[in-house]
Design an enzyme around this catalytic site. Structure first.
Site, mmCIF file in Angstrom:
data_model
loop_
_atom_site.group_PDB
_atom_site.id
_atom_site.type_symbol
_atom_site.label_atom_id
_atom_site.label_comp_id
_atom_site.label_asym_id
_atom_site.label_seq_id
_atom_site.Cartn_x
_atom_site.Cartn_y
_atom_site.Cartn_z
ATOM 1 C CE LYS A 152 5.091 -12.885 0.619
ATOM 2 N NZ LYS A 152 5.992 -11.732 0.612
ATOM 3 C CG ASP A 179 9.741 -11.983 1.286
ATOM 4 O OD1 ASP A 179 10.067 -11.990 0.079
ATOM 5 O OD2 ASP A 179 8.582 -12.213 1.672
HETATM 6 P P1 ATR Z 1 1.768 -8.109 2.731
HETATM 7 O O1 ATR Z 1 1.821 -9.563 3.069
HETATM 8 O O2 ATR Z 1 2.055 -7.829 1.276
HETATM 9 O O3 ATR Z 1 2.591 -7.259 3.646
HETATM 10 P P2 ATR Z 1 -0.753 -7.601 4.079
HETATM 11 O O4 ATR Z 1 -0.415 -8.601 5.122
HETATM 12 O O5 ATR Z 1 -2.115 -7.634 3.483
HETATM 13 O O6 ATR Z 1 0.235 -7.686 2.837
HETATM 14 O O7 ATR Z 1 -0.455 -6.136 4.680
HETATM 15 C C1 ATR Z 1 -0.724 -4.980 3.962
HETATM 16 C C2 ATR Z 1 -0.217 -3.750 4.732
HETATM 17 O O8 ATR Z 1 -0.476 -2.582 3.929
HETATM 18 C C3 ATR Z 1 -0.919 -3.517 6.058
HETATM 19 O O9 ATR Z 1 0.001 -2.933 6.949
HETATM 20 C C4 ATR Z 1 -2.026 -2.528 5.676
HETATM 21 O O10 ATR Z 1 -2.487 -1.738 6.742
HETATM 22 P P3 ATR Z 1 -3.682 -2.260 7.726
HETATM 23 O O11 ATR Z 1 -3.024 -3.197 8.700
HETATM 24 O O12 ATR Z 1 -4.189 -1.029 8.354
HETATM 25 O O13 ATR Z 1 -4.674 -2.940 6.831
HETATM 26 C C5 ATR Z 1 -1.282 -1.663 4.689
HETATM 27 N N1 ATR Z 1 -2.166 -0.931 3.796
HETATM 28 C C6 ATR Z 1 -2.860 -1.439 2.746
HETATM 29 N N2 ATR Z 1 -3.566 -0.459 2.142
HETATM 30 C C7 ATR Z 1 -3.301 0.701 2.821
HETATM 31 C C8 ATR Z 1 -3.712 2.068 2.678
HETATM 32 N N3 ATR Z 1 -4.535 2.444 1.687
HETATM 33 N N4 ATR Z 1 -3.202 2.981 3.549
HETATM 34 C C9 ATR Z 1 -2.365 2.617 4.544
HETATM 35 N N5 ATR Z 1 -1.940 1.334 4.720
HETATM 36 C C10 ATR Z 1 -2.393 0.391 3.880
#
Ligand code: ATR
Length: 263
Positions: free
Chosen positions: A66, A102
């Site tokens: 995105k 979104d």
């Molecule tokens: P999207 O575009 O779907 O929002 P993304 O940009 O990859 O996806 O962001 C994923 C989010 O989920 C992030 O805020 C990530 O936290 P980090 O910045 O610390 O990576 C969060 N996230 C993913 N897995 C997680 C987990 N197991 N526990 C807490 N936060 C998680």
């Protein structure tokens, strides 16, 4: 016109968008097809080029592309520019026009629950693309926004961009909690992004995850007295807005809702 439409993401196999958009095309008797394409990050630019060459009309963009696709757009809508992410591309001959539906989908999910964020306090969990759209929508609607993220530096970046406040106490008392992380999504259904306070009467908990329909976070929130909103309505509403941008036709919402309800 033949509406060649695609979703690009990695992975995409779980997506309900093909089902939803193909049902909409059929209901309006429009020629075309919506396909899900698994596109690795290093294939992104060449894939966009191929879609233009193959005369695609529209593209949905999902994780992890995105933000990256914004660099390849000839034009960005105001929302896409402010959010810094594109989830919908309209291909106008050879021009790529990036939109973000979104934020609108997110707000329509809240409207269905009769929640007006103006002057209300909201805690956003996560700092990815979905968090950006939610924060943009919430700030536009006049909410006071707090953000928590596993990686604090990313929360700080978004807080700065959108005029929010980084929150380290996940149990701060707020009117609305929004989970924009993927935590709790199938197959990790026994995970939840936060540990909730004991009682949440008067709070709304909104999880953008739609698979499963009720995540562990929502189940626990409901048990603590909160009202809950799942992610399926946002999925439908952002899709409806994309469909309208591509076809110029009002999306058949009930058909789209039925198409994803059947799963
Ligand atoms: P999207 O575009 O779907 O929002 P993304 O940009 O990859 O996806 O962001 C994923 C989010 O989920 C992030 O805020 C990530 O936290 P980090 O910045 O610390 O990576 C969060 N996230 C993913 N897995 C997680 C987990 N197991 N526990 C807490 N936060 C998680």
């Amino acid at each position: 016109m033949n509406y060649k439409l695609a979703l690009i993401g990695f992975p995409v196999a779980h997506s309900l968008s093909p089902r939803m958009h193909n049902a909409a095309l059929r209901a309006l008797q429009l020629d075309g097809e919506y396909r899900a394409l698994a596109v690795a990050p290093e294939q992104l630019e060449v894939t966009l080029h191929d879609l233009v060459t193959q005369r695609y009309r529209g593209v949905n963009v999902t994780t992890p592309h995105k933000q990256a696709v914004t660099a390849f757009m000839h034009e960005l809508s105001n929302a896409a520019r402010a959010i810094g992410a594109v989830n919908t591309i309209v291909i106008d001959d050879v021009r790529l026009i990036g939109h973000n539906t979104d934020a609108l989908g997110f707000m329509r999910g809240l409207e269905q629950a009769h929640f007006d964020p103006a002057q209300r306090s909201v805690l956003v969990l996560g700092a990815g693309g979905a968090a950006r759209a939610a924060m943009y929508a919430l700030k536009q609607a006049g909410a006071q926004v707090f953000i928590w993220n596993r990686t604090r530096a990313r929360a700080e970046q978004l807080a700065h961009k959108f005029g929010a406040v980084v929150c380290d106490d996940m149990n701060a008392s707020v009117d609305l909690i929004v989970n924009t992380t993927s935590v709790g999504m199938t197959p990790h259904v026994e995970e939840s992004a936060i540990t909730l306070a004991d009682r949440l009467d008067g709070t709304i908990v909104y999880d953008l995850v739609y698979n499963p329909r009720e995540t562990k976070l929502l189940r626990e929130a409901r048990a603590r007295g909160a009202r809950t909103i799942g992610g399926i309505e946002m999925l439908i509403q952002q899709g409806a807005e994309s469909f309208c941008l591509w076809t110029g036709r009002a999306a058949p919402l009930e058909i789209m809702r039925a198409a994803v309800a059947a799963v």
